[in-house]
Design a protein around this motif. Sequence first.
Motif, PDB file in Angstrom:
ATOM      1  N   ILE A  63      -4.318  -3.113  -2.668  1.00  0.00           N
ATOM      2  CA  ILE A  63      -4.554  -2.557  -4.011  1.00  0.00           C
ATOM      3  C   ILE A  63      -5.988  -2.030  -4.111  1.00  0.00           C
ATOM      4  CG2 ILE A  63      -4.673  -3.140  -6.472  1.00  0.00           C
ATOM      5  CD1 ILE A  63      -2.447  -5.233  -5.889  1.00  0.00           C
ATOM      6  N   ALA A  96      -5.867  -6.930 -10.853  1.00  0.00           N
ATOM      7  CA  ALA A  96      -4.823  -7.429  -9.946  1.00  0.00           C
ATOM      8  C   ALA A  96      -5.424  -7.854  -8.610  1.00  0.00           C
ATOM      9  CB  ALA A  96      -3.772  -6.348  -9.727  1.00  0.00           C
ATOM     10  N   ARG A 102      -6.718  -1.886 -14.032  1.00  0.00           N
ATOM     11  CA  ARG A 102      -5.586  -2.724 -13.623  1.00  0.00           C
ATOM     12  C   ARG A 102      -5.724  -3.148 -12.165  1.00  0.00           C
ATOM     13  NH1 ARG A 102      -0.952   1.001 -15.506  1.00  0.00           N
ATOM     14  NH2 ARG A 102      -1.464   1.041 -17.692  1.00  0.00           N
ATOM     15  N   SER A 103      -6.169  -2.215 -11.317  1.00  0.00           N
ATOM     16  CA  SER A 103      -6.255  -2.532  -9.890  1.00  0.00           C
ATOM     17  C   SER A 103      -7.335  -3.576  -9.647  1.00  0.00           C
ATOM     18  CB  SER A 103      -6.525  -1.278  -9.067  1.00  0.00           C
ATOM     19  OG  SER A 103      -7.759  -0.736  -9.399  1.00  0.00           O
ATOM     20  N   ALA A 147      -6.259   1.213  -2.208  1.00  0.00           N
ATOM     21  CA  ALA A 147      -5.589   2.288  -2.964  1.00  0.00           C
ATOM     22  C   ALA A 147      -6.445   2.733  -4.153  1.00  0.00           C
ATOM     23  CB  ALA A 147      -4.226   1.807  -3.448  1.00  0.00           C
ATOM     24  N   VAL A 198      -4.334   4.176  -8.025  1.00  0.00           N
ATOM     25  CA  VAL A 198      -3.978   3.149  -9.028  1.00  0.00           C
ATOM     26  C   VAL A 198      -5.056   3.123 -10.109  1.00  0.00           C
ATOM     27  CG1 VAL A 198      -2.489   1.533  -7.776  1.00  0.00           C
ATOM     28  CG2 VAL A 198      -4.907   1.405  -7.446  1.00  0.00           C
ATOM     29  N   PRO A 199      -4.666   2.838 -11.348  1.00  0.00           N
ATOM     30  CA  PRO A 199      -5.675   2.790 -12.408  1.00  0.00           C
ATOM     31  C   PRO A 199      -6.755   1.747 -12.081  1.00  0.00           C
ATOM     32  CG  PRO A 199      -3.467   2.631 -13.315  1.00  0.00           C
ATOM     33  CD  PRO A 199      -3.320   2.548 -11.848  1.00  0.00           C
ATOM     34  N   LEU A 203       1.459  -2.125 -11.352  1.00  0.00           N
ATOM     35  CA  LEU A 203       0.176  -1.416 -11.416  1.00  0.00           C
ATOM     36  C   LEU A 203       0.277  -0.067 -12.115  1.00  0.00           C
ATOM     37  CD1 LEU A 203      -1.327  -2.084  -7.887  1.00  0.00           C
ATOM     38  CD2 LEU A 203      -2.216  -2.885 -10.051  1.00  0.00           C
ATOM     39  N   ASN A 204       1.348   0.659 -11.838  1.00  0.00           N
ATOM     40  CA  ASN A 204       1.422   2.037 -12.330  1.00  0.00           C
ATOM     41  C   ASN A 204       2.262   2.234 -13.581  1.00  0.00           C
ATOM     42  OD1 ASN A 204      -0.196   3.712 -10.591  1.00  0.00           O
ATOM     43  ND2 ASN A 204       1.151   3.014  -8.975  1.00  0.00           N
ATOM     44  N   PHE A 257       0.810  -1.220   0.000  1.00  0.00           N
ATOM     45  CA  PHE A 257       0.000   0.000   0.000  1.00  0.00           C
ATOM     46  C   PHE A 257       0.845   1.273   0.000  1.00  0.00           C
ATOM     47  CE2 PHE A 257      -2.374   3.366   2.174  1.00  0.00           C
ATOM     48  CZ  PHE A 257      -3.468   3.458   1.340  1.00  0.00           C
TER      49      PHE A 257
END
Lengths: 269, 194
Positions: free
Chosen positions: B25, B164, B160-161, B28, B156-157, A129-130, A33
């Motif tokens: 995730i 994931a 994708r998040s 976030a 986070v996008p 992720l980014n 996180f």
Amino acid sequence: MGKRWPALEILAIDLKEAYRFPIPELMAFLYAFFPLTFSHMALTLTAGLEEARLLLIMSLSSGLVSFITMVLILKNISYGLANEVKKGLIQTYLTYPVRRETLFLVKLVSGILIPAAYVVLSIGVFTALNLPDLALKHLDVLIVGLLALLADVLLPASLMLLAAVVVKRGGASLAIGIALWFALGVVNSMLLMIGNLTGWENVIHAYYLLSPLEALLVYYGAIGLGPIMPGGGKPELWHCHAYLIGNYAISLAFYSLALMYFVRRFEPV
Amino acid sequence: MMDIRRASYVAVRLGLMAVMISLAIFVASLIVLQAGTYEAHTSALYPSEVIYHYDRVGPNIIVEVRAWGGEGTVVYVLLCPPEKALPLLEPMPLNTTTLKALMAQEDVEVLSEAPRKLHRTFSGFGETAIILVAISNEGHHICKAGLSMVVKVRLVPLKRSRLASTCLLIVGLILSSPYALLKLRERGRGPEFA
């Protein structure tokens, strides 16, 4: 299983003691996180080379993570290992049919390599992720950057391990571990200042040797050669790799010293 | 039996870690921060004049657009690759002709085109691009116009998040299931097997 793999038995006991439920689970949450809170920088940092952006974001996002990892290593090695000697646990482990080298490796895995693996996990989750495209495009930079990040953790950890094996007392070992960690930081800052003021090449090499990530950041132009840099010109890429290899060689030398002391001189009394 | 128990214990711990990463995730992905605001007003937008603002966007970005104008104005929201947009936008102010020229380019996507007024939120951008919000006076009279653009960043996008997070949750549950099954079996058999 116990009879066949005594080293695994010791590792299992060690892991159960050092990573009780739910500590590793909570750590996994925090390590995943915390770097994500820096995600907005992944977009705002648009200037410069893509490699520079990748390295800078990795460096920024891993700051606190590296600090927590060092605290964890202090707890596991400086306090934990030395305390185990005092409590007589090491003496018990030495009665197992395992070589001292194996026992040392077990302690290295549970005390240092697992916390270091959390750093890898953290950066892995963040980049996947980014910055998945950027990370895949510059996989070599990602790997070298990750190794440089780990070098910042593994070098002080090697000193802490050596101190813990030699001192063998929990409190004193912890104090020495913290002192060594700070001392390394002070030496780094002094090299930075001296390099900045005098521009002496050897001092600059020494600074980059202790901070290989800085060399990479300067090489890719992620941070300019401003007043807080050690002076001198931009390092070459092969210089950056040499600094990284040199840093790992120093760490390896300290780990080897700790191993030799543990195998030949260590008396758990 | 002992080996299976130990293996399942290691698996459940790893599984719980996967679940916690999935949770991190997911948490976030719920956090959205304001990255910047832009406002522009004019009391005299002449025919063929344009007021506009542009910003860089990516998968994490949410853009809230409010734009309004007098009679004859049209609000455009365009998404263009940086290499095409920046050479046109940076050297000189846009006018109706250059705006139309930009819109005519191949990779430029018109996200929205509305007469006089627009209030919409844009998100889910693919790769890094330039979003351009423009109010163009295509009428024959001078009029008032104004636009505001709020740029927000999701940590986070979303796509994708979600992917994931779901994958990690499934992996975590799969890894945890052998231990849970063993525990349930032990309970069913009574204390002698515990």
